[in-house]
Design an enzyme around this catalytic site. Sequence first.
Site: not given
Length: 186
Positions: A65, A135
């Site tokens: 991604h 993240y």
Amino acid sequence: MSELSLLELPLKGLFSVQHKVHEDERGRFSRLFCQASLAACGQSLHVRQINHSRTTQRGSVRGLHFQYPPQAETKLITCLRGAVWDVAVDLRRGSPTFLRWHAERLDAGDGRSLLLPPGFAHGFQTLSDDAELLYLHSADYSQEHEGALSVNDPCLAIAWPLPVVNLSARDAAHPLLDQSFQGVEL
């Protein structure tokens, strides 16, 4: 050593971040993010979003991604549980390492994170059952700016350490690269 130190990896702008770990009889402590320490190392990350993933089956792959400008983002990835093989792919138009990938093993408690600059795709494979990642993102997620690559794209030839299993329908549908892909212009 400050609370963080950076080691530049083979793809320019991609860093392994080593966290100073303090241990005593009670256990351990480490600072996972410090804007001032990153700035002292010549990097910046203004955190806009924090995400957490849990993947239960060994061999599972998530990714690859990225986001196009103006939502291109810096990411700081840390493994909180288990182990992963974390992959970054350089998508920066004109980069000498365009479409090259680099992977780092991240283990919970190893005191390391991966810092990806804007213009990189990210994915990972779990090397253990029940792996968790944290993240930190410099930009908000934007569906209209999202991009993705197939984890099995022969143009990338990523050497996943385990057979790829448990790929989501969404990730399995990501397109293969063709001549029309010119990369991400930052």
